[in-house]
Design a protein around this motif. Structure first.
Motif, PDB file in Angstrom:
ATOM      1  N   UNK A  31       0.814  -1.207   0.000  1.00  9.91           N
ATOM      2  CA  UNK A  31       0.000   0.000   0.000  1.00  9.91           C
ATOM      3  C   UNK A  31       0.854   1.266   0.000  1.00  9.91           C
ATOM      4  N   UNK A  32       2.073   1.181   0.520  1.00  8.49           N
ATOM      5  CA  UNK A  32       2.996   2.304   0.352  1.00  8.49           C
ATOM      6  C   UNK A  32       3.240   2.545  -1.131  1.00  8.49           C
ATOM      7  N   UNK A  33       3.458   1.468  -1.880  1.00  4.06           N
ATOM      8  CA  UNK A  33       3.645   1.601  -3.328  1.00  4.06           C
ATOM      9  C   UNK A  33       2.405   2.208  -3.977  1.00  4.06           C
ATOM     10  N   UNK A  34       1.233   1.712  -3.600  1.00  7.95           N
ATOM     11  CA  UNK A  34      -0.016   2.241  -4.170  1.00  7.95           C
ATOM     12  C   UNK A  34      -0.186   3.722  -3.860  1.00  7.95           C
ATOM     13  N   UNK A  35       0.112   4.116  -2.639  1.00  6.38           N
ATOM     14  CA  UNK A  35      -0.077   5.515  -2.251  1.00  6.38           C
ATOM     15  C   UNK A  35       0.885   6.459  -2.964  1.00  6.38           C
ATOM     16  N   UNK A  36       2.099   6.021  -3.177  1.00 11.19           N
ATOM     17  CA  UNK A  36       3.051   6.859  -3.913  1.00 11.19           C
ATOM     18  C   UNK A  36       2.576   7.052  -5.352  1.00 11.19           C
ATOM     19  N   UNK A  76      -6.195   1.173  -9.732  1.00  8.07           N
ATOM     20  CA  UNK A  76      -5.261   1.650  -8.718  1.00  8.07           C
ATOM     21  C   UNK A  76      -5.966   2.014  -7.418  1.00  8.07           C
ATOM     22  N   UNK A  77      -7.276   2.204  -7.460  1.00  9.13           N
ATOM     23  CA  UNK A  77      -7.990   2.718  -6.286  1.00  9.13           C
ATOM     24  C   UNK A  77      -8.961   1.702  -5.697  1.00  9.13           C
ATOM     25  N   UNK A  78      -8.928   0.460  -6.183  1.00  7.14           N
ATOM     26  CA  UNK A  78      -9.936  -0.493  -5.733  1.00  7.14           C
ATOM     27  C   UNK A  78      -9.321  -1.846  -5.431  1.00  7.14           C
ATOM     28  N   UNK A  79     -10.156  -2.713  -4.845  1.00  8.08           N
ATOM     29  CA  UNK A  79      -9.820  -4.130  -4.620  1.00  8.08           C
ATOM     30  C   UNK A  79      -8.586  -4.302  -3.761  1.00  8.08           C
ATOM     31  N   UNK A  80      -8.578  -3.644  -2.606  1.00  6.84           N
ATOM     32  CA  UNK A  80      -7.462  -3.830  -1.695  1.00  6.84           C
ATOM     33  C   UNK A  80      -7.583  -5.179  -0.998  1.00  6.84           C
ATOM     34  N   UNK A  81      -6.420  -5.735  -0.640  1.00  5.04           N
ATOM     35  CA  UNK A  81      -6.397  -7.042   0.012  1.00  5.04           C
ATOM     36  C   UNK A  81      -7.213  -7.001   1.299  1.00  5.04           C
ATOM     37  N   UNK A  82      -8.045  -7.989   1.505  1.00  7.94           N
ATOM     38  CA  UNK A  82      -8.831  -8.072   2.733  1.00  7.94           C
ATOM     39  C   UNK A  82      -8.850  -9.510   3.209  1.00  7.94           C
ATOM     40  N   UNK A  83      -9.495  -9.705   4.356  1.00  7.84           N
ATOM     41  CA  UNK A  83      -9.606 -11.042   4.915  1.00  7.84           C
ATOM     42  C   UNK A  83     -10.658 -11.827   4.131  1.00  7.84           C
ATOM     43  N   UNK A  84     -10.359 -12.102   2.825  1.00  9.39           N
ATOM     44  CA  UNK A  84     -11.348 -12.657   1.929  1.00  9.39           C
ATOM     45  C   UNK A  84     -11.551 -14.150   2.094  1.00  9.39           C
ATOM     46  N   UNK A  85     -12.744 -14.586   1.693  1.00  2.87           N
ATOM     47  CA  UNK A  85     -13.078 -15.997   1.681  1.00  2.87           C
ATOM     48  C   UNK A  85     -13.068 -16.511   0.247  1.00  2.87           C
ATOM     49  N   UNK A  86     -12.705 -17.775   0.100  1.00  2.00           N
ATOM     50  CA  UNK A  86     -12.749 -18.457  -1.184  1.00  2.00           C
ATOM     51  C   UNK A  86     -13.930 -19.428  -1.175  1.00  2.00           C
TER      52      UNK A  86
END
Length: 702
Positions: A385-390, A461-471
Motif C-alpha cells: 500500500x505504500x507503493x499504491x499511495x506513492x 489503482x484505487x480499488x480491490x485492496x487485500x482483505x480477509x477474503x473468503x474463497x
C-alpha cells in the motif's frame, strides 16, 4: 449548565421539538463534551446504540457555532448500502438546521457528482475508495473541495481496522490533512471491541489532540436469550425455522451464499414468506428484498454477513444463526439486531448442522458470557500500500517531487513502522521496474504502472485492496462452503485437504483471481472430521474450544436444547484424552502422530514450518493440531523439545507463489518483500510463545 445545554440552541430546539425526543441516550450525552471540545474520539456501543446521533449532533452544533462553510464534514462507511441507508436520516438532521448532505459512491451518476463539485454540501457521505477516486481525478480541484474540512466520521471503524482498507483509509486521511491545512477531528463509531483504546490510537494515528473513548453499553447482556440446537442438515434447519416463532420477523444468518439460497428455497417450499440477501445479488436486488422485509410483519430473511453491519431493516423479533461465526464480535453484531423495542430482549438461536459448528457455538457463547470480545489488529507491513499511495500521489499532484511523499503520508503508522531500508527498497524497485519514472527531480507513473493499472483511468489503482477474503469451495458446480484465503496462502507440500460437510476434500486447483478452490473427494486420513473447517480461528476461541471438548465448561440448562445436549455429549466422547490444558502429543490408531495445541491456524502454521526445520518432513496443520510426519512418538517429542528449548528457531511460515500474486500491488515489490508481507500476516508470535511454554502430554493411542 447541563451537558445537553452545551449544544447549539438550534440543535437543542430540534431535538426536543422536531424530533420529539424526551432525552438523549447515555452514549449521546457522554459524547457531547469531548466532541464539542474537538477531541478525537471512538464511540463504542452495540448495534442500534445511537452512535450516529451521538457523533452528528455535537458536530452540527460546532458547525453552527463556529460558522463552518463549504464541505466541512466527511462521513465514511465501509459499504455503499450503509451509505444509502444513512443518507435520508442524516439529510433530515442536517436539514433541520439549514445544512445540506450529499452522497458520493460508485452508483452515483456524473450529473450529481458535478453538482457536488460545483456546490459542495456541508456533509458528504462516501467511502475511502470514492475519496481516492476524487483525489486522483483530473476533474476534481482537490484543495478548493477539501480546504474547509474540519471533521471526519468513520462509521463501523472496526470493519476497517482489521484489513488493508483500514491502512488505505488512514493514508487518505493523511493526504486530506495536508490539503485542508489543518488536523481534522477524527471520530470513529464502533461495535463493541476488545481493545477500544488501541483502536482509537490506530484511527487517530499521529494526529495531535486529545483522545477519548466513549462507551455506551457492555458486550454481555445477562437478559439476552442465547440457545443452541443441533439440526444436522439444511432441511432440518428450515423445518425448525418455519415452525418456530410464526408471525414474527426472523433474520437468519448463514455464512455461505449457497447455504443461504438452499435454506431460503426450503423455507419457501414450506409456505414461509422468505427473502434472501448476499453479495452475489445485485445491489438493487438486495435493496428491494431488504425494503420488503422491513415492511412485512411475519417473514424470514436469510442473509450472509451483508446484514451484519448496521443496515436498518426494521424491528426484528428473532435472530437465528446457522452453524456459528468465527468471532464473538460477529455474534455480538448479530445478537444486537434484536431487542430494540421496549419490553423485548436480545436473542439468538444457533442451529448447528454439524458437531464442529455445535462445539464452536458453545465456545462462542461461553466467551460472550465471560465478557470477551476480540481485539482489532491491523495487518502487518502494508508495504504494497505504500507503493499504491506513492503512485496515487503522483496522479493527485500531477507529478510528485522526488522524496516529497513523507510530507503527505510519512506519519502513517503502517508506513512509519517499516524500517528505512524496507521503504527505500520499495521505492528503488519501483523506479527500476518503471512503476515510477523520475525526470528533473519529479516522479510520475512509469510505463509499467500505466500498463498494469491504467485501465479505465486508473480505476484499478484505487480499488480491490487485500482483505480477509473468503474463497468459495466447489466440487464441480456444487458449492460446499467457504474457506479463508490463508488456507491456501501458507505453503504445504502435497494436496491441501479441507474438511467440509463432514467429509474430506482434496484441493485440485485454486483460482486466486476468482477466489475459488476446486476440490474432489478424498479418503485421506484425518482427525475428527467434525472439527475441520477452512476459517482460521483466533487463539482465544481455539483455547475455549479445548476447554469445551474437555468438558470443562458448565453451561446453563437453557443453553442447549435436548437434541443439542445429546449431540454435544457425543462430541465430547471423542476427546476423552483431552484435559483442556497445555498441549497433547497423540499417537493415533492408524500410526499418525498429532500435536494438539488448540492454538489457532496462524500459530500452528509457524510451529509446523519450524518443525520442518527441526527435521520433520512437511507437517500439516489446521486450527487445532499439527500432523507430524514422524517415525514414532519419540522422534516427534524430540523435535518439539528442540523448539521448546530454543535449539530450533521459530520461523515464519512459507507462502505460495499464487498467494503472492493474489496480494494487490505485490508486483510493485521485490519478491522477498511481498513474501515477507504475507509471512508476517500469517504469524501469531504471542500464541506460539504460549504453546512453547506449555507441558506436552503424551497419549499413546486413541
Amino acid at each position: 449548565m447541563s451537558t445537553f445545554d452545551r449544544l447549539h440552541p438550534a440543535v437543542q430546539h430540534h431535538v426536543v421539538n422536531s424530533l420529539g425526543w424526551r432525552d438523549l441516550r447515555p452514549l449521546q450525552l457522554e459524547a457531547i463534551d469531548p466532541l464539542l471540545d474537538g477531541a478525537h474520539a471512538l464511540l463504542v456501543a452495540p448495534t442500534a446504540g445511537g452512535k450516529t446521533e451521538a457523533a452528528v449532533l455535537p458536530v452540527l452544533s460546532r458547525m453552527l457555532a463556529e460558522h463552518w462553510s463549504g464541505l466541512s464534514v466527511l462521513y465514511l462507511c465501509p459499504l455503499r448500502a450503509l451509505l444509502n441507508n444513512l443518507e435520508p436520516r442524516l439529510a433530515h438532521y442536517c436539514g433541520l438546521v439549514g445544512r445540506r448532505v450529499a452522497l458520493w459512491h460508485g452508483d452515483i451518476g456524473s450529473t450529481v457528482r458535478r453538482h457536488i463539485l460545483d456546490d459542495p454540501p456541508d456533509l458528504l457521505l462516501t467511502t475511502p475508495e470514492s475519496l481516492e477516486v476524487m483525489l486522483v481525478s483530473q476533474r476534481v480541484e482537490h484543495r478548493p473541495l477539501f480546504g474547509d474540512l474540519r471533521v471526519v466520521i468513520v462509521d463501523e471503524v472496526h470493519a476497517f481496522g482489521s484489513d488493508d482498507r483500514g491502512w488505505h483509509l488512514l493514508a487518505v486521511l493523511e493526504r486530506l490533512r495536508r490539503l485542508a491545512g489543518r488536523e481534522p477531528q477524527r471520530i470513529g463509531l464502533s461495535a463493541t471491541v476488545g481493545n477500544p483504546d488501541a483502536l482509537l490510537e490506530w484511527l487517530a494515528g499521529a494526529a495531535t489532540g486529545e483522545r477519548v473513548v466513549v462507551r455506551g453499553g457492555a458486550g454481555f447482556d445477562a437478559a439476552a436469550e442465547v440457545s443452541i440446537d443441533f439440526v444436522g442438515n439444511d432441511a432440518n434447519a428450515a423445518t425448525v425455522i418455519a415452525a418456530l416463532h410464526r408471525g414474527e420477523k426472523r433474520l437468519v444468518f448463514c455464512d455461505s451464499r449457497s447455504g443461504a439460497e438452499t435454506i431460503a428455497s426450503a423455507l419457501r417450499a414450506k409456505g414461509t414468506q422468505t427473502f434472501v440477501s448476499h453479495s452475489s445479488l445485485s445491489a438493487d436486488e438486495r435493496r428491494q428484498t431488504e425494503q420488503a422485509f422491513a415492511e412485512s410483519s411475519s417473514c424470514v430473511i436469510v442473509a450472509t454477513s451483508t446484514l451484519e453491519l448496521g443496515l436498518d431493516i426494521g424491528d426484528l423479533d428473532r435472530v437465528i444463526q446457522i452453524d456459528a461465526p468465527g468471532k464473538v464480535a460477529s455474534f455480538l453484531q448479530r445478537l444486537g439486531r434484536t431487542g430494540r423495542r421496549a419490553g423485548t430482549v436480545r436473542n439468538c438461536l444457533f442451529l448447528a448442522r454439524d458437531t464442529g459448528a455445535l462445539v464452536r457455538a458453545v465456545a462462542l457463547r461461553q466467551l460472550w458470557a465471560d465478557g470477551y470480545v476480540e481485539r482489532i489488529e491491523a495487518p502487518a507491513s502494508p508495504m504494497h500500500l505504500l507503493a499504491q499511495q506513492i503512485m496515487a500521489l503522483c496522479l493527485q499532484e500531477r507529478g510528485l517531487p522526488a522524496g516529497d511523499w513523507p510530507a503527505w503520508i510519512g506519519r502513517h503508522r503502517g508506513f512509519a513502522a517499516m524500517t528505512p531500508g524496507e521503504r527505500d527498497e520499495v521505492i528503488r524497485f519501483m523506479l527500476e521496474r518503471q512503476y515510477l519514472f523520475e525526470d528533473g527531480g519529479v516522479w510520475s507513473l512509469g510505463t509499467e504502472a500505466e500498463r498494469e493499472f491504467g485501465w479505465r483511468h486508473f480505476m484499478d489503482l484505487v480499488s480491490a485492496f487485500t482483505s480477509e477474503g473468503l474463497f468459495s469451495v466447489l466440487h464441480g458446480e456444487l458449492e460446499l462452503g467457504s474457506v479463508h484465503h490463508l488456507t491456501f496462502a501458507l505453503g504445504r507440500e502435497g494436496n491441501t485437504v479441507l474438511l467440509l460437510g463432514g467429509r474430506s476434500w482434496a484441493v485440485e486447483r485454486v483460482d486466486w483471481a476468482a477466489r475459488v478452490a476446486y476440490v474432489v473427494p478424498t479418503d485421506a486420513p484425518g482427525k475428527s472430521r467434525w472439527l475441520g473447517d477452512g476459517v482460521p480461528l483466533g487463539f482465544d476461541l481455539c483455547r475455549m474450544i479445548a476447554r469445551v471438548v474437555a468438558g470443562r465448561v458448565n453451561l446453563p440448562a437453557a443453553a442447549l436444547t435436548r437434541r443439542g445436549r445429546k449431540a454435544f455429549e457425543e462430541a465430547l466422547s471423542e476427546f476423552a484424552w483431552n484435559d483442556g490444558q497445555g498441549t497433547s502429543l497423540r499417537m493415533r490408531g492408524d500410526g499418525l502422530v498429532e500435536w494438539w495445541t488448540f492454538a489457532g491456524a496462524r500459530a500452528n502454521a509457524s510451529l509446523a514450518a519450524s518443525l520442518g526445520v527441526a527435521g520433520l518432513a512437511a507437517p500439516q496443520h489446521d486450527n487445532f493440531s499439527i500432523r507430524l510426519a514422524a517415525d514414532g512418538m519419540s522422534q516427534a517429542a524430540m523435535a518439539i523439545d528442540r523448539l521448546k528449548s530454543g535449539a530450533t528457531s521459530i520461523v515464519l511460515p512459507a507462502v505460495t507463489d499464487d498467494a503472492i500474486a493474489g496480494l494487490k500491488f505485490s508486483s510493485c515489490l521485490p519478491d522477498h518483500l511481498a513474501r515477507l508481507v504475507l509471512q508476517r500476516r500469517a504469524e501469531d508470535s504471542e500464541a506460539v510463545g504460549w504453546v512453547l511454554k506449555q507441558p506436552v502430554a503424551t497419549i499413546e493411542s486413541a
